[in-house]
Design an enzyme around this catalytic site. Structure first.
Site, PDB file in Angstrom:
ATOM      1  N   ILE A   1       0.947  -1.167   0.103  1.00 61.60           N
ATOM      2  CA  ILE A   1      -0.074   0.040  -0.133  1.00 61.60           C
ATOM      3  C   ILE A   1       0.823   1.271  -0.168  1.00 61.60           C
ATOM      4  CG2 ILE A   1      -1.800   1.004   1.199  1.00 61.60           C
ATOM      5  CD1 ILE A   1      -2.316  -1.685   2.589  1.00 61.60           C
ATOM      6  N   GLY A   2       0.701   2.043  -1.134  1.00 60.57           N
ATOM      7  CA  GLY A   2       1.529   3.206  -1.075  1.00 60.57           C
ATOM      8  C   GLY A   2       0.641   4.457  -1.110  1.00 60.57           C
ATOM      9  N   ASN A   3       1.157   5.663  -1.480  1.00 55.67           N
ATOM     10  CA  ASN A   3       0.595   6.859  -1.089  1.00 55.67           C
ATOM     11  C   ASN A   3      -0.892   7.103  -1.898  1.00 55.67           C
ATOM     12  OD1 ASN A   3       2.305   8.176   0.713  1.00 55.67           O
ATOM     13  ND2 ASN A   3       3.798   8.460  -1.109  1.00 55.67           N
ATOM     14  N   THR A   4      -0.958   6.247  -3.240  1.00 51.72           N
ATOM     15  CA  THR A   4      -2.020   6.466  -4.115  1.00 51.72           C
ATOM     16  C   THR A   4      -2.857   5.203  -4.141  1.00 51.72           C
ATOM     17  OG1 THR A   4      -0.531   6.248  -5.978  1.00 51.72           O
ATOM     18  CG2 THR A   4      -0.950   8.433  -5.100  1.00 51.72           C
TER      19      THR A   4
ATOM     20  N   HIS B   1      -1.608  -2.149  -3.974  1.00 49.06           N
ATOM     21  CA  HIS B   1      -1.034  -3.119  -4.951  1.00 49.06           C
ATOM     22  C   HIS B   1      -1.238  -4.422  -4.629  1.00 49.06           C
ATOM     23  CE1 HIS B   1       2.416  -4.043  -8.013  1.00 49.06           C
ATOM     24  NE2 HIS B   1       1.325  -4.468  -8.448  1.00 49.06           N
TER      25      HIS B   1
ATOM     26  N   ILE C   1       8.967   0.976   4.816  1.00 50.88           N
ATOM     27  CA  ILE C   1       8.887  -0.615   4.704  1.00 50.88           C
ATOM     28  C   ILE C   1       8.788  -1.030   3.212  1.00 50.88           C
ATOM     29  CG2 ILE C   1       6.277  -0.496   5.007  1.00 50.88           C
ATOM     30  CD1 ILE C   1       8.528  -3.092   6.807  1.00 50.88           C
ATOM     31  N   ASP C   2       8.459  -0.105   2.166  1.00 48.50           N
ATOM     32  CA  ASP C   2       8.454  -0.758   0.942  1.00 48.50           C
ATOM     33  C   ASP C   2       9.661  -0.594   0.480  1.00 48.50           C
ATOM     34  OD1 ASP C   2       8.739   2.067   1.356  1.00 48.50           O
ATOM     35  OD2 ASP C   2       7.670   2.538  -0.362  1.00 48.50           O
TER      36      ASP C   2
ATOM     37  N   SER D   1       5.941   7.604  -6.422  1.00 48.90           N
ATOM     38  CA  SER D   1       5.891   8.816  -6.203  1.00 48.90           C
ATOM     39  C   SER D   1       6.913   9.409  -5.575  1.00 48.90           C
ATOM     40  CB  SER D   1       4.337   9.298  -5.285  1.00 48.90           C
ATOM     41  OG  SER D   1       4.678   8.418  -4.045  1.00 48.90           O
TER      42      SER D   1
END
Lengths: 205, 205
Positions: free
Chosen positions: B6-9, B12, B73-74, B92
């Protein structure tokens, strides 16, 4: 002789002894009656200066054959001032230009420190660090502030250093960047030196 | 097994066969009833997932001693997936991390392509060029588009190449950047490989 370098945010004057700035938004160029030799990268200001007979644009006196068509006149003047070196001009953008044997070899453009900080902040509040200009560039960062600083200005500093040429820093943010360029010369008046060379070559009056 | 990065946008997802994305703003994590192993750099989403028993945060199962406290963490998951190489994760933000002999050596962060474009545009409309990812990095730019591209991504590409390690590109903008990294591997699922390794090591259930 009054010289003026006009950027996005200010008029930067040099009268041969001292330099001073006036804000681009509020300064009234009509208020000056003496001859001013200028360069300008700000189209709004340029349009205002064109009708004023005592404001002489030096852009027309440069041999553009050494440069490329869309290259900013401020970068060109800095290159004219140097025979051998890398020029780092840190303003609203940071430009890096290489001159060898009196010839422009190419250069590149990075957003300025303010625009870079803003870019990190917009990506994520977690990247909103002030840059650490004392960063050591010989090892990879292992904390967030260093990681952001290295990405913002460390890559540029490493690239400039790798050229093996004398480095000259100019522009409003040059003092901040200086620690990243050991041995670099700081010349806040570099563009004016280029402008004087052009005036001497061309004798525009 | 369902994995999610899970990212900013976006969320996935990867179900072991295919990957797909859901927008972070509108996706409802409560709608999933199966176990989801996830990592998350988005604090709003993290707060929403915490009470959901079937969403298992893998962040707690990583040996953080190899990394630094505030490292995303990504980035850690990407490093876990690689024994030797430079990882360029272009989302991003663009993160660059170096792993040698299975150990994280350090890394740095550059604003993502969108944020960089926006930064140039904000500095001046005259710098509003689309990047040319076919740029040759062995000579200094002599036109404005190349000068902007070199400053935005050329410095990074040159730095990554200079490490002399295998390069792995991941993240949504990896396909755009690929031409700047000849011989690089493109692995859109790299983080999921790291997540699977962590699950195998830790058996969190």
């Amino acid at each position: 002789m009054l010289l003026c370098d006009i950027g996005n945010t200010s008029y930067h004057f040099y009268d041969g002894r001292a330099d001073y700035r006036e804000p681009a938004e509020t300064f009234e160029p009509e208020s000056l009656k003496e001859t001013v030799y200028y360069i300008c990268v700000n189209p709004q200001v340029k349009a205002r200066l064109d009708p004023l007979a005592n404001w002489v644009d030096l852009a027309g006196y440069v041999d553009r054959g050494n440069y490329y068509d869309t290259m900013g006149i401020d970068r060109i003047m800095a290159c004219e001032a140097v025979d051998e070196g890398v020029i780092v001009d840190a303003g609203s953008a940071i430009t890096v230009d290489v001159v060898r044997g009196g010839r422009f070899e190419g250069g590149y453009i990075v957003p300025g420190l303010g625009a870079l900080s803003e870019a990190y902040r917009r990506v994520s509040p977690r990247l909103d660090y002030s840059f650490d200009f004392e960063l050591h560039l010989d090892k990879m960062p292992k904390n967030s502030r260093d990681a952001v600083t290295y990405g913002a200005v460390g890559l540029l500093a490493r690239d400039v250093r790798s050229c093996g040429l004398p480095v000259c820093l100019t522009g409003g943010d040059a003092p901040k960047l200086l620690p990243l360029f050991p041995g670099a010369r700081h010349d806040p008046l570099l563009l004016f030196a280029g402008m004087r060379k052009i005036i001497q070559k061309a004798r525009p009056c």
